[in-house]
Write an enzyme that holds these catalytic residues in place. Structure first.
Site, PDB file in Angstrom:
ATOM      1  N   GLU A   1       5.100  -5.597   4.262  1.00  0.00           N
ATOM      2  CA  GLU A   1       4.849  -4.688   5.378  1.00  0.00           C
ATOM      3  C   GLU A   1       6.048  -4.737   6.324  1.00  0.00           C
ATOM      4  O   GLU A   1       6.769  -5.736   6.392  1.00  0.00           O
ATOM      5  CB  GLU A   1       3.592  -5.139   6.153  1.00  0.00           C
ATOM      6  CG  GLU A   1       2.269  -4.828   5.478  1.00  0.00           C
ATOM      7  CD  GLU A   1       1.729  -3.425   5.793  1.00  0.00           C
ATOM      8  OE1 GLU A   1       2.457  -2.623   6.410  1.00  0.00           O
ATOM      9  OE2 GLU A   1       0.573  -3.155   5.408  1.00  0.00           O
TER      10      GLU A   1
ATOM     11  N   ASP B   1      -0.437   4.407   0.542  1.00  0.00           N
ATOM     12  CA  ASP B   1      -0.965   5.473   1.406  1.00  0.00           C
ATOM     13  C   ASP B   1      -0.190   5.471   2.722  1.00  0.00           C
ATOM     14  O   ASP B   1       0.356   4.434   3.129  1.00  0.00           O
ATOM     15  CB  ASP B   1      -2.477   5.297   1.655  1.00  0.00           C
ATOM     16  CG  ASP B   1      -2.853   3.995   2.340  1.00  0.00           C
ATOM     17  OD1 ASP B   1      -2.335   2.932   1.937  1.00  0.00           O
ATOM     18  OD2 ASP B   1      -3.662   4.020   3.287  1.00  0.00           O
TER      19      ASP B   1
ATOM     20  N   GLU C   1      -4.923   1.242   2.569  1.00  0.00           N
ATOM     21  CA  GLU C   1      -4.761   0.159   3.552  1.00  0.00           C
ATOM     22  C   GLU C   1      -4.980   0.694   4.963  1.00  0.00           C
ATOM     23  O   GLU C   1      -5.573   0.025   5.817  1.00  0.00           O
ATOM     24  CB  GLU C   1      -3.365  -0.465   3.443  1.00  0.00           C
ATOM     25  CG  GLU C   1      -3.171  -1.717   4.304  1.00  0.00           C
ATOM     26  CD  GLU C   1      -2.761  -1.448   5.746  1.00  0.00           C
ATOM     27  OE1 GLU C   1      -2.911  -2.343   6.588  1.00  0.00           O
ATOM     28  OE2 GLU C   1      -2.309  -0.316   6.046  1.00  0.00           O
ATOM     29  N   GLU C   2      -4.508   1.914   5.192  1.00  0.00           N
ATOM     30  CA  GLU C   2      -4.586   2.482   6.543  1.00  0.00           C
ATOM     31  C   GLU C   2      -6.032   2.728   6.973  1.00  0.00           C
ATOM     32  O   GLU C   2      -6.310   2.887   8.157  1.00  0.00           O
ATOM     33  CB  GLU C   2      -3.756   3.774   6.625  1.00  0.00           C
ATOM     34  CG  GLU C   2      -2.260   3.577   6.332  1.00  0.00           C
ATOM     35  CD  GLU C   2      -1.518   2.791   7.413  1.00  0.00           C
ATOM     36  OE1 GLU C   2      -2.134   2.390   8.407  1.00  0.00           O
ATOM     37  OE2 GLU C   2      -0.300   2.581   7.239  1.00  0.00           O
TER      38      GLU C   2
ATOM     39  N   ASP D   1       6.602   2.169   6.664  1.00  0.00           N
ATOM     40  CA  ASP D   1       5.249   1.641   6.418  1.00  0.00           C
ATOM     41  C   ASP D   1       4.623   2.369   5.231  1.00  0.00           C
ATOM     42  O   ASP D   1       3.914   3.326   5.424  1.00  0.00           O
ATOM     43  CB  ASP D   1       4.421   1.814   7.690  1.00  0.00           C
ATOM     44  CG  ASP D   1       3.043   1.184   7.594  1.00  0.00           C
ATOM     45  OD1 ASP D   1       2.777   0.473   6.620  1.00  0.00           O
ATOM     46  OD2 ASP D   1       2.231   1.417   8.499  1.00  0.00           O
TER      47      ASP D   1
ATOM     48  N   HIS E   1       0.863  -1.188   0.000  1.00  0.00           N
ATOM     49  CA  HIS E   1       0.000   0.000   0.000  1.00  0.00           C
ATOM     50  C   HIS E   1       0.898   1.236   0.000  1.00  0.00           C
ATOM     51  O   HIS E   1       1.922   1.268   0.700  1.00  0.00           O
ATOM     52  CB  HIS E   1      -0.941  -0.002   1.208  1.00  0.00           C
ATOM     53  CG  HIS E   1      -0.292   0.183   2.547  1.00  0.00           C
ATOM     54  ND1 HIS E   1      -0.028   1.430   3.083  1.00  0.00           N
ATOM     55  CD2 HIS E   1       0.158  -0.712   3.471  1.00  0.00           C
ATOM     56  CE1 HIS E   1       0.523   1.289   4.273  1.00  0.00           C
ATOM     57  NE2 HIS E   1       0.657  -0.001   4.531  1.00  0.00           N
TER      58      HIS E   1
HETATM   59 ZN    ZN Z   1       1.347  -0.701   6.389  1.00  0.00          ZN
END
Ligand code: ZN
Length: 424
Positions: free
Chosen positions: A188, A96, A159-160, A125, A94
Site C-alpha cells: 500500500e 480496485d 479493499e476500498e 493506491d 488490491h
Molecule cells: Zn489501498
C-alpha cells in the site's frame, strides 16, 4: 558480484517494464463501487505472473453477496514454488480503485507518465504497489536466483469497500492461512521509506431517533426526532469528544492527530426526504451514522459500552427521546510484532536502497491487514510500498517512477531474505 547486487541490477534493467505494467493496470477502470472490470484486471495480472513462472488461479468470490453476474468479484493468486524448505512470502495488492471524482487535470484512466510521475486513479493506491511486487519477483527470476521458499502474489478486489470478497474471502477459504503463509507484505502507498505495522479499530454505528408526527404549525403536539438528535449530538460533543481527545495510543499512527480516539458524524438524515416540496410536519425520524475510530488500548467492548451508556443517560434527561442503536461495522485494531524477521528485513533493505532509517508507522485508516491477521491468523503482516499516502483518493493522483523502482528493489531484497529462511 553479490547476489544482492545482481538483483538490484536486474530491477534496473526491468524498471521500464514495471512502470509500463502499472500504467497498463491504471488504464483498466476498476472502479469500486460498483466493481468494474475486475475480471479484465485479474487476467492482466495473472497473465503477467504466468509469464514469470507462477502457477495462477482465478478465484471468483462464490457465495459472497458482492459477487454478481453484472460485477463479478474475481481474485487472482499466483504461486512460484521454491526449491524446498524455505518460508512462504505472500505479496498482496488490491486492484480496485475509488471513483475518479472531480477536479482532474489529466485523464484519470490515461496511465500517462509525465516528468517521472505515473498519473491516474489507482496509480498510487495501489497499482504501482502491485507492479512493484510482480517485478520484484520477476527480477529474482531474471537474475537466475533460486530460492528455497515460495513467493505468492495476489491481486484482490474490494479493499476500498471492506475487502470481504477479496482478502477476507481468500482467508475464509484457506487460501491464506497460518501454517501455510509465513509472511505477508501489502504494498500500500505509505511512503517508500516507512513500514506500516497496523491500524486503529473502526466502529460504525447508527442512531435512529423516533419522534411523533404532528402539524408543523403546532410542533408542541408532536415529538421532533431532529430536536432529539440534536440532544444526542450535544451529548456526544460535550461528554464523549473531550474523553476521546484525551486518549492516545502507543501505536505510531500517522499523522499524529490520528493517535487519538476520534468520532466523525458521517451522515444525518431527518424529517422529509423530499428536497423540493415539503409539507408542514414535525420530523418523526432522524438517522445519523457515526464513524468511531478506537485505539488498541480501548478495545471494542469498552468503546461500544461508552456509547450505550451515554445514550441511556441522555434519554433519562429527555423522557420522550426514543432511540435505537445499531452496529453497522466493526474492525478490530491490528498491530504486527515489531521485532519480527519481516520488519528487520524491510528495515535493513530500505536502509540499503534508500540510505535512510525506516520508521515504523501505523495507518489512520484500515486496510486488508485486518483480514490477514484476524481471519487468516498470519501475525507477520505489514504494509510497505511505493507512493505518497496523502495522494491516495485525490484528484491528479500520481506515483513517482523512482518510488516504484526503489520499492521494487526493497521488495526483491526482502523476498530474497525471507524465502531463504526456514518456515515459521
Ligand atoms: Zn489501498
Amino acid at each position: 558480484m553479490s547476489v544482492e547486487d545482481t538483483l538490484l541490477r536486474a530491477v534496473e534493467e526491468i524498471a521500464d517494464e514495471a512502470v509500463a505494467f502499472a500504467a497498463e493496470m491504471v488504464r483498466i477502470p476498476t472502479v469500486n463501487p460498483p466493481g468494474e472490470a475486475y475480471d479484465h484486471c485479474a487476467r492482466v495480472i495473472g497473465e503477467r505472473l504466468s509469464r514469470g513462472g507462477f502457477e495462477v488461479e482465478y478465484l471468483d468470490a462464490e457465495g459472497s453477496p458482492e459477487h454478481t453476474a453484472a460485477h463479478p468479484r474475481v481474485n487472482v493468486v499466483g504461486a512460484r514454488a521454491g526449491s524446498g524448505g524455505g518460508a512462504l512470502l505472500h505479496l498482496n495488492g488490491h486492484f480496485d480503485v475509488v471513483p475518479a471524482g472531480a477536479g482532474w487535470t489529466v485523464d484519470p484512466f490515461g496511465g500517462d507518465v509525465v516528468d517521472g510521475k505515473l498519473y491516474g486513479r489507482g496509480s498510487c493506491d495501489m497499482k504501482a504497489g502491485i507492479a512493484a511486487a510482480v517485478y520484484a519477483a520477476e527480477a529474482i527470476r531474471r537474475a537466475g536466483v533460486t530460492l528455497p521458499g515460495t513467493i505468492e502474489i495476489s491481486g484482490t478486489v474490494d479493499e476500498e469497500s471492506g475487502g470481504f470478497a477479496g482478502v477476507a474471502w481468500l482467508a475464509e477459504h484457506g487460501r491464506v492461512a497460518k501454517g501455510r503463509t509465513d509472511y505477508v507484505i501489502i504494498p500500500e502507498p505509505l511512503n517508500v521509506d516507512r513500514i506500516c505495522i497496523g491500524h486503529r479499530g473502526v466502529y460504525w454505528f447508527e442512531v435512529i431517533v423516533h419522534g411523533r408526527i404532528a402539524h408543523g404549525s403546532m410542533p408542541f403536539l408532536g415529538v421532533s426526532a431532529i430536536e432529539h438528535m440534536g440532544n444526542v449530538l450535544e451529548a456526544f460533543r460535550n461528554e464523549l469528544m473531550p474523553a476521546l481527545g484525551a486518549r492516545e495510543t502507543s501505536m505510531p499512527v500517522v499523522p499524529p492527530g490520528a493517535r487519538r480516539a476520534t468520532l466523525n458524524v458521517n451522515t444525518i438524515i431527518g424529517g422529509q426526504a423530499n428536497e423540493t416540496v415539503q409539507s408542514p410536519c414535525v420530523a418523526d425520524r432522524c438517522r445519523a451514522v457515526f464513524d468511531r475510530r478506537f485505539l488498541i488500548e480501548e478495545g471494542f467492548e469498552a468503546t461500544r459500552d461508552e456509547v450505550v451508556r451515554l445514550l441511556a443517560r441522555t434519554a433519562e434527561r429527555f423522557p420522550d427521546l426514543r432511540y435505537e442503536l445499531n452496529d453497522l461495522m466493526v474492525v478490530h485494531p491490528v498491530e504486527a510484532p515489531r521485532g519480527s524477521a519481516l520488519v528487520a528485513s524491510l528495515q535493513r533493505n530500505i536502509q540499503s536502497v534508500l540510505g535512510r532509517e525506516a520508521p515504523l508507522i501505523a495507518s489512520p485508516g484500515t486496510y486488508d491487514q485486518k483480514h490477514f491477521a484476524r481471519l487468516a491468523g498470519v501475525e507477520d503482516c505489514v504494509a510497505y510500498g511505493p507512493g505518497i499516502l496523502e495522494l491516495a483518493h485525490q484528484p491528479d493522483e500520481w506515483c513517482g517512477v523512482e518510488d516504484i523502482v526503489n520499492a521494487t528493489k526493497v521488495l526483491a531484497l526482502t523476498a530474497l531474505d525471507l524465502c531463504r529462511r526456514p518456515r515459521t
